[in-house]
Design a protein around this motif. Structure first.
Motif: not given
Length: 133
Positions: A55-56, A76-81, A119-120
């Protein structure tokens, strides 16, 4: 050492120089069965490893909450999704399928949300009655 301590050790080892930064809001879980704690640990490490590999993301947030009847876990993450349905339908997402399988073994529920560049998120709910066995 218990679920929360093990997660803290894992996150400190995999996130060198706080990249990504992991925020963990924990609750007391030592009253839960060892097998159940191990399953939750494996779920969480799978989610973190997926974020690190794909996801970076620069941030991961993990929040545990307890109600009278459930342990709620929000990840949760704030990545690429990505498109969750597309990944699962096209035979990919082995890590996500493992998470679903583990949550099912705990008689819990899981819901994934993600969109490209958004994100995810994973929302999990496990009945505390089952965790105490």
């Amino acid at each position: 050492d218990g679920l929360m301590k093990s997660l803290q050790v894992f996150t400190s080892r995999v996130c060198i120089k706080n990249n990504p930064e992991i925020r963990l809001k924990s609750v007391k879980t030592d009253e839960y069965g060892l097998w159940q704690q191990v399953m939750i640990y494996r779920i969480m490490t799978e989610l973190i490893n997926n974020t690190l590999k794909h996801s970076r993301a620069s941030e991961i947030n993990i929040q545990f909450e307890k109600t009278d009847k459930n342990l709620i876990i929000k990840y949760s993450d704030n990545g690429d999704g990505f498109d969750v349905n597309k990944v699962l339908k096209n035979g990919g997402g082995i890590g996500l399928k493992n998470i679903v399988s583990r949550i099912n073994s705990l008689k819990g529920k899981v819901h994934f949300e993600s969109n490209i560049d958004k994100g995810f998120n994973a929302y999990m709910s496990i009945g505390t009655k089952y965790l105490l066995n």
